[in-house]
Write a protein that holds these residues in place. Structure first.
Motif, PDB file in Angstrom:
ATOM      1  N   THR A  18       0.824  -1.203   0.000  1.00 17.38           N
ATOM      2  CA  THR A  18       0.000   0.000   0.000  1.00 17.38           C
ATOM      3  C   THR A  18       0.858   1.253   0.000  1.00 17.38           C
ATOM      4  OG1 THR A  18      -1.676  -1.220   1.271  1.00 17.38           O
ATOM      5  CG2 THR A  18      -1.918   1.166   1.159  1.00 17.38           C
ATOM      6  N   CYS A  22       0.688   4.261  -2.739  1.00 18.99           N
ATOM      7  CA  CYS A  22       0.483   5.662  -2.347  1.00 18.99           C
ATOM      8  C   CYS A  22       1.625   6.546  -2.847  1.00 18.99           C
ATOM      9  CB  CYS A  22       0.357   5.768  -0.828  1.00 18.99           C
ATOM     10  SG  CYS A  22      -1.165   5.038  -0.168  1.00 18.99           S
ATOM     11  N   ARG A  25       1.025   7.239  -6.427  1.00 22.41           N
ATOM     12  CA  ARG A  25      -0.050   8.220  -6.603  1.00 22.41           C
ATOM     13  C   ARG A  25       0.466   9.633  -6.382  1.00 22.41           C
ATOM     14  NH1 ARG A  25      -5.511   6.670  -5.629  1.00 22.41           N
ATOM     15  NH2 ARG A  25      -5.689   8.342  -4.094  1.00 22.41           N
ATOM     16  N   THR A 148      -4.556  14.252  -2.505  1.00 20.70           N
ATOM     17  CA  THR A 148      -3.959  12.935  -2.727  1.00 20.70           C
ATOM     18  C   THR A 148      -3.572  12.292  -1.406  1.00 20.70           C
ATOM     19  OG1 THR A 148      -3.098  13.651  -4.885  1.00 20.70           O
ATOM     20  CG2 THR A 148      -2.118  11.680  -3.930  1.00 20.70           C
ATOM     21  N   HIS A 149      -3.020  13.073  -0.491  1.00 15.10           N
ATOM     22  CA  HIS A 149      -2.668  12.545   0.828  1.00 15.10           C
ATOM     23  C   HIS A 149      -3.912  12.055   1.572  1.00 15.10           C
ATOM     24  CE1 HIS A 149       1.589  13.107   1.159  1.00 15.10           C
ATOM     25  NE2 HIS A 149       1.540  14.390   0.895  1.00 15.10           N
ATOM     26  N   ASN A 152      -4.945   8.853  -0.012  1.00 18.11           N
ATOM     27  CA  ASN A 152      -3.983   7.808   0.347  1.00 18.11           C
ATOM     28  C   ASN A 152      -4.207   7.317   1.774  1.00 18.11           C
ATOM     29  OD1 ASN A 152      -2.717   7.839  -2.112  1.00 18.11           O
ATOM     30  ND2 ASN A 152      -0.904   8.949  -1.431  1.00 18.11           N
ATOM     31  N   TYR A 173       0.066   6.024   8.021  1.00 19.33           N
ATOM     32  CA  TYR A 173       0.334   6.629   6.716  1.00 19.33           C
ATOM     33  C   TYR A 173       1.094   7.940   6.859  1.00 19.33           C
ATOM     34  CZ  TYR A 173      -0.277   9.240   2.444  1.00 19.33           C
ATOM     35  OH  TYR A 173      -0.021   9.999   1.331  1.00 19.33           O
TER      36      TYR A 173
END
Length: 241
Positions: A18, A22, A25, A148-149, A152, A173
């Motif tokens: 993952t 991320c 991305r 985006t964060h 994610n 994350y």
């Protein structure tokens, strides 16, 4: 931060996978906005200067700048043909030395140190217009990266849902991506807010008091009128028996 519980080996592999997704991305988001900036300033700045300015405004490390630059060059190559892409000059070798001598907040602006290299070529209104376009493009890029964060973080939450509560997954994350404190708090709250809107009962719409021409809240005036009417309608008290 460390998780408050141990996770299985399979789940650790899921974390690694993952994380890679991320990071990809985020890289894609950077490349999309670098290409937009290059298109925006191509008449005034070459590719490497536009990339350098973007990297400093968005506070990319030299390694991140090289990755973004390489991916952007590849995209330009696909767009215009390899021969033209090869003619573009991408030279980030001096970035590591520059980073040692130049830290965010040490100059008079967010990108003055880099911008000074091309300032002599750009004067008057053209200079001001270019600066404005770069500032607007940077703001758009930062907002897109923030979104985006958030997305994610939700991907992390879904990937670890079987073993880790949502808030711990989002925290993990933020830690893996080394998001600065302050920004990380906003991302954390935004991610949980999105989930809250899905699983909690909807909030009633906020009621903003309408104001009369004299500036008083209309609800207050209505309440006063209602109270006065009620008092007028109240029958007079009878005397003591």
């Amino acid at each position: 931060m460390a998780l408050t519980r141990k996770i299985s080996r399979a789940m650790q592999r899921q974390v690694d996978l993952t994380t890679a997704v991320c990071q990809e991305r985020l890289l894609s988001t950077h490349v999309r906005h670098v290409l937009a900036l290059v298109d925006l300033v191509h008449e005034e700045l070459p590719f490497d200067s536009a990339l350098d300015i973007y990297a400093r405004i968005l506070r990319l490390t030299p390694e991140q700048a090289r990755n973004v630059g390489s991916r952007a060059l590849a995209a330009i190559g696909r767009r215009t043909g390899l021969t033209e892409a090869e003619e573009l000059n991408l030279d980030l070798e001096d970035d590591e030395e520059d980073e040692l001598a130049h830290r965010p907040g040490e100059d008079g602006g967010r990108f003055d140190a880099v911008f000074s290299r091309v300032r002599r070529r750009i004067k008057g209104r053209v200079h001001d217009d270019l600066r404005q376009r770069i500032n607007l493009a940077a703001a758009r890029a930062e907002d897109s990266l923030f979104e985006t964060h958030v997305n994610n973080a939700l991907v992390f939450g879904k990937a670890l849902a079987e073993e880790v509560p949502l808030h711990e997954a989002v925290d993990l994350y933020l830690d893996v991506m080394t998001i600065p404190e302050g920004v990380s708090d906003v991302i954390f709250n935004r991610a949980l807010r999105i989930v809250a809107d899905d699983v909690l009962p909807a909030l009633e719409p906020a009621r903003v008091p309408r104001r009369d021409t004299d500036g008083r809240a209309a609800t207050t005036a209505a309440t006063t009128t209602t109270t006065a009417t009620t008092l007028d309608a109240t029958p007079p008290a009878t005397g003591a028996a």
